[in-house]
Motif scaffolding. Structure first.
Motif, PDB file in Angstrom:
ATOM      1  N   GLY A  33       0.768  -1.394   0.036  1.00  0.00           N
ATOM      2  CA  GLY A  33       0.156  -0.008   0.185  1.00  0.00           C
ATOM      3  C   GLY A  33       0.907   1.207  -0.087  1.00  0.00           C
ATOM      4  N   ASP A  34       2.037   1.105  -0.602  1.00  0.00           N
ATOM      5  CA  ASP A  34       2.921   2.187  -0.649  1.00  0.00           C
ATOM      6  C   ASP A  34       2.903   3.196  -1.700  1.00  0.00           C
TER       7      ASP A  34
ATOM      8  N   ASN B 265      -3.217   2.275   1.488  1.00  0.00           N
ATOM      9  CA  ASN B 265      -3.678   1.360   2.444  1.00  0.00           C
ATOM     10  C   ASN B 265      -4.830   1.846   3.150  1.00  0.00           C
TER      11      ASN B 265
ATOM     12  N   LEU C  83      -7.299  -0.160   4.843  1.00  0.00           N
ATOM     13  CA  LEU C  83      -7.839  -1.456   5.327  1.00  0.00           C
ATOM     14  C   LEU C  83      -8.915  -1.001   6.453  1.00  0.00           C
TER      15      LEU C  83
END
Length: 273
Positions: free
Chosen positions: A26-27, A145, A147
């Motif tokens: 997720g960079d 990212n 999540l």
């Protein structure tokens, strides 16, 4: 001849290298932009925000000219435009070379099928039990990212719920799962302080400017959960849905007001400022 809807580094593609750090970790960062009649709405602000987000995590942002060339190649009309910039490709492990060339992904898709009635009749929200995490180094950034948002969105399946509100560990309001939040308290249009958590969206910024144009006082501040019971109006906003009045949150109810209609009208009359 097939229509091109996705580009990777300026070339038509449907795949990306499995070593890409956006996929691995997720960079990277992204922006989601509404395109109407071929015009990316609030483009200058979206690009500036993309560049700032890249800089904040140490990625070299593509130039504005490069991205505009990608967009021109895709020829969006009335579409959702999504731009992703990842740190690039490496073997496994968190360490990445400082001069790693980033990857950029530009794609278009149909606009979400939001009912026009949402703008006049309002939306219903729920409180999410998933907490927004504390991380000042990432606060405000639209990084890849997501999540927390995914977990929060899994909490409901009722199509009548438009979004869920997320709070931090201290019960301060942060944002919606897919939106920013604005709350009218004692005549002041307040939006949560996102210096320690959350995503600072372009539509949020533009709404504060629209409020100032109408002479409505604004504040970026901490908002505790219990303060919502004293609010006279709530809104949620994002770049695709725009600014929507909230008529229900759990057991609380609000009528749609003339102020909410005026603020939306003013917002959508505004170009980049």
């Amino acid at each position: 001849m097939s229509v091109v809807t996705k580009l990777v580094n300026g070339q038509p593609a449907e795949t990306i290298n499995l070593a890409d750090r956006g996929l691995q970790f997720g960079d990277g960062v992204f922006r989601t932009i509404k395109v109407m009649n071929g015009e990316p709405i609030w483009w200058a602000r979206h690009y500036a925000k993309l560049a700032r987000d890249c800089a904040q995590i140490g990625i070299v942002a593509p130039s504005e000219a490069t991205l505009l060339a990608d967009i021109e190649q895709l020829k969006p009309n009335n579409h959702t435009l999504k731009i992703m910039v990842t740190r690039g490709e490496t073997a496994r492990g968190y360490v990445a070379p400082a001069d790693l060339p980033p990857n950029r992904i530009v794609q278009i898709a149909p606009l979400p099928a939001y009912s026009p009635d949402l703008a006049t009749q309002g939306v219903t929200l729920r409180t999410s039990s998933t907490r927004a995490s504390w991380q000042p180094a990432l606060a405000g950034i639209k990084h890849l990212n997501r999540l927390e948002n995914i977990l929060a969105r899994r909490e409901w399946s009722d199509p009548g719920i438009f979004d869920g509100l997320m709070f931090d560990r201290d019960d301060h309001l942060i944002e919606g799962v897919m939106s920013n939040v604005l709350v009218l308290i004692d005549g002041v249009l307040c939006t949560p302080d996102l210096s320690e958590s959350g995503v600072a969206g372009v539509c949020r910024d533009m709404t504060l400017l629209a409020a100032a144009r109408l002479g409505i006082p604004t504040a970026v501040c901490q908002i505790r959960r219990e303060q919502l019971s004293t609010a006279t109006a709530l809104w949620v906003c994002n770049s695709l849905a725009g600014l929507l009045p909230v008529v229900a949150l759990d057991d609380w109810r609000w009528p749609v007001s003339a102020l909410q209609r005026d603020l939306r009208t003013t917002l959508f009359a505004m170009k980049d400022e």
